[in-house]
Scaffold this motif. Sequence first.
Motif, PDB file in Angstrom:
ATOM      1  N   ILE A   5       0.836  -1.202   0.000  1.00  0.00           N
ATOM      2  CA  ILE A   5       0.000   0.000   0.000  1.00  0.00           C
ATOM      3  C   ILE A   5       0.873   1.255   0.000  1.00  0.00           C
ATOM      4  CG2 ILE A   5      -1.580   1.389   1.402  1.00  0.00           C
ATOM      5  CD1 ILE A   5      -3.070  -1.090   2.120  1.00  0.00           C
ATOM      6  N   ILE A   6       1.925   1.262   0.820  1.00  0.00           N
ATOM      7  CA  ILE A   6       2.841   2.414   0.856  1.00  0.00           C
ATOM      8  C   ILE A   6       3.483   2.616  -0.510  1.00  0.00           C
ATOM      9  CG2 ILE A   6       4.988   3.310   1.853  1.00  0.00           C
ATOM     10  CD1 ILE A   6       4.260   1.759   4.426  1.00  0.00           C
ATOM     11  N   PHE A  38       2.196   2.671   7.256  1.00  0.00           N
ATOM     12  CA  PHE A  38       3.513   2.715   7.887  1.00  0.00           C
ATOM     13  C   PHE A  38       3.383   2.608   9.406  1.00  0.00           C
ATOM     14  CE2 PHE A  38       6.971   5.327   9.776  1.00  0.00           C
ATOM     15  CZ  PHE A  38       8.032   4.509   9.438  1.00  0.00           C
ATOM     16  N   LEU A  39       2.376   3.285   9.954  1.00  0.00           N
ATOM     17  CA  LEU A  39       2.116   3.210  11.397  1.00  0.00           C
ATOM     18  C   LEU A  39       1.805   1.786  11.819  1.00  0.00           C
ATOM     19  CD1 LEU A  39       1.464   4.475  14.206  1.00  0.00           C
ATOM     20  CD2 LEU A  39      -0.850   4.878  13.347  1.00  0.00           C
ATOM     21  N   GLU A  40       1.009   1.079  11.034  1.00  0.00           N
ATOM     22  CA  GLU A  40       0.649  -0.298  11.362  1.00  0.00           C
ATOM     23  C   GLU A  40       1.880  -1.200  11.381  1.00  0.00           C
ATOM     24  OE1 GLU A  40      -2.050  -0.281  12.689  1.00  0.00           O
ATOM     25  OE2 GLU A  40      -3.740  -0.732  11.374  1.00  0.00           O
ATOM     26  N   ILE A  41       2.811  -0.983  10.448  1.00  0.00           N
ATOM     27  CA  ILE A  41       4.049  -1.763  10.431  1.00  0.00           C
ATOM     28  C   ILE A  41       4.852  -1.506  11.703  1.00  0.00           C
ATOM     29  CG2 ILE A  41       6.288  -2.011   9.287  1.00  0.00           C
ATOM     30  CD1 ILE A  41       4.860  -1.549   6.621  1.00  0.00           C
ATOM     31  N   CYS A  42       4.966  -0.235  12.088  1.00  0.00           N
ATOM     32  CA  CYS A  42       5.694   0.111  13.317  1.00  0.00           C
ATOM     33  C   CYS A  42       5.013  -0.481  14.542  1.00  0.00           C
ATOM     34  CB  CYS A  42       5.776   1.631  13.466  1.00  0.00           C
ATOM     35  SG  CYS A  42       6.743   2.465  12.203  1.00  0.00           S
ATOM     36  N   TYR A  43       3.685  -0.372  14.577  1.00  0.00           N
ATOM     37  CA  TYR A  43       2.909  -0.808  15.734  1.00  0.00           C
ATOM     38  C   TYR A  43       3.075  -2.299  15.982  1.00  0.00           C
ATOM     39  CZ  TYR A  43      -1.036  -0.492  19.017  1.00  0.00           C
ATOM     40  OH  TYR A  43      -1.827  -0.509  20.143  1.00  0.00           O
ATOM     41  N   VAL A  44       2.934  -3.076  14.913  1.00  0.00           N
ATOM     42  CA  VAL A  44       3.015  -4.528  15.081  1.00  0.00           C
ATOM     43  C   VAL A  44       4.456  -4.972  15.330  1.00  0.00           C
ATOM     44  CG1 VAL A  44       3.383  -5.209  12.661  1.00  0.00           C
ATOM     45  CG2 VAL A  44       2.030  -6.676  14.155  1.00  0.00           C
ATOM     46  N   SER A  45       5.438  -4.204  14.845  1.00  0.00           N
ATOM     47  CA  SER A  45       6.841  -4.569  15.036  1.00  0.00           C
ATOM     48  C   SER A  45       7.314  -4.354  16.468  1.00  0.00           C
ATOM     49  CB  SER A  45       7.731  -3.764  14.070  1.00  0.00           C
ATOM     50  OG  SER A  45       7.438  -4.108  12.726  1.00  0.00           O
ATOM     51  N   VAL A  46       6.558  -3.613  17.248  1.00  0.00           N
ATOM     52  CA  VAL A  46       6.910  -3.403  18.656  1.00  0.00           C
ATOM     53  C   VAL A  46       6.586  -4.638  19.492  1.00  0.00           C
ATOM     54  CG1 VAL A  46       6.413  -2.002  20.711  1.00  0.00           C
ATOM     55  CG2 VAL A  46       6.618  -0.908  18.488  1.00  0.00           C
ATOM     56  N   THR A  47       5.581  -5.403  19.079  1.00  0.00           N
ATOM     57  CA  THR A  47       5.126  -6.538  19.897  1.00  0.00           C
ATOM     58  C   THR A  47       5.380  -7.911  19.269  1.00  0.00           C
ATOM     59  OG1 THR A  47       2.904  -6.304  18.933  1.00  0.00           O
ATOM     60  CG2 THR A  47       3.335  -5.176  21.019  1.00  0.00           C
ATOM     61  N   LEU A  48       5.111  -8.053  17.958  1.00  0.00           N
ATOM     62  CA  LEU A  48       5.146  -9.388  17.353  1.00  0.00           C
ATOM     63  C   LEU A  48       6.534 -10.033  17.325  1.00  0.00           C
ATOM     64  CD1 LEU A  48       2.750 -10.043  14.330  1.00  0.00           C
ATOM     65  CD2 LEU A  48       3.431 -11.583  16.146  1.00  0.00           C
ATOM     66  N   PRO A  49       7.607  -9.338  16.918  1.00  0.00           N
ATOM     67  CA  PRO A  49       8.931  -9.998  16.927  1.00  0.00           C
ATOM     68  C   PRO A  49       9.323 -10.508  18.311  1.00  0.00           C
ATOM     69  CG  PRO A  49       9.010  -7.993  15.626  1.00  0.00           C
ATOM     70  CD  PRO A  49       7.675  -7.998  16.303  1.00  0.00           C
ATOM     71  N   ARG A  50       9.015  -9.719  19.334  1.00  0.00           N
ATOM     72  CA  ARG A  50       9.315 -10.146  20.705  1.00  0.00           C
ATOM     73  C   ARG A  50       8.512 -11.399  21.058  1.00  0.00           C
ATOM     74  NH1 ARG A  50      12.769  -9.500  25.216  1.00  0.00           N
ATOM     75  NH2 ARG A  50      11.936 -11.275  26.349  1.00  0.00           N
TER      76      ARG A  50
END
Length: 326
Positions: A60-61, A83-95
Amino acid sequence: MQPRRANPQIDNKLKVTETNISTMMEFVLLGFSDVPKFHWFLFGAFLVIYMIILMGNGIIILITRVDPTLQTPMYFFLSNFSFLEICYVSVTLPRMLMDLWTQKGNISFFACATQMCFVLMLGATECLLLAVMAYDRYVAICHPLHYPVVMNQKMCVQLVAGSWISGIPVEIGHTGQIFSLPFCGSNQINHFFCDIPPVLKLACGDIFVNEMVVYIFAVVLVTVPFVLILGSYTRIISTILKLPSNTGRTKAFSTCSSYLIVVVLFYGSATITYLKPKSNQYEETDKLLSLFYTILTPLFNPMIYSLRNKDVTEALRKFLLKSLAL
């Protein structure tokens, strides 16, 4: 002069205090430890979901940047939202994926505070950006003649920048207040990331003031934007119903319904999580609701906006054809 005798009671208290302090140098995220048989299944499922979120929102970006027909305020906001959604999910999912892989949930005190701070900041940004997107649709549908003047490039950049920046000082102060509390006893967080309700349950002493601050911030950063969104869409729906053309009504409803689906998913789950009464019996429900606003909303975002939007679908088709022709 006789040496001072040690007081065993004081010594014991100091040992307990030292133990508590050393324990709280790190927390343990329990995550999905209650279903150990499904660890690898959950790891695979969440890894696939993370890849879909990165690819979907990334596409989409990309197409909103390269396709001339999508160089409008609406798609400028949509690309920022992706872009916000990518940042948001990257804060929790990789961990969470790392914890499922290692089957350990140890997280340092500082890392926990950092994760919470980013979750809160990005969550506040999402609330404000959804309100901005609703305002954009309100001006476009209710005041179409003034739209190019009102939603000019400078205004769009200011609205996006304001959405990203406004919550930063508030949420940094909020996180600092929470992690300045004394923690004792258990260091186990019954969640898959460091969220406010489960962390506050580990704090010692009276946390009434902190809970009130949570409610106040939730009202200001969640409820106020939601009321603005509700007001915008009330006017939008009223205007759409007055359109003489069935085609115009259908197109307007299709665009607005996409936004409303995202709003309901995000606001519904987040509001219930932060504004409902605190109780241990809701811990599993909290984790389930958190999946909605941290993972499922970013997952559904590209599907909702691509499958329900002919402009995005057409731009994606042209982009794929051009890429294959190279």
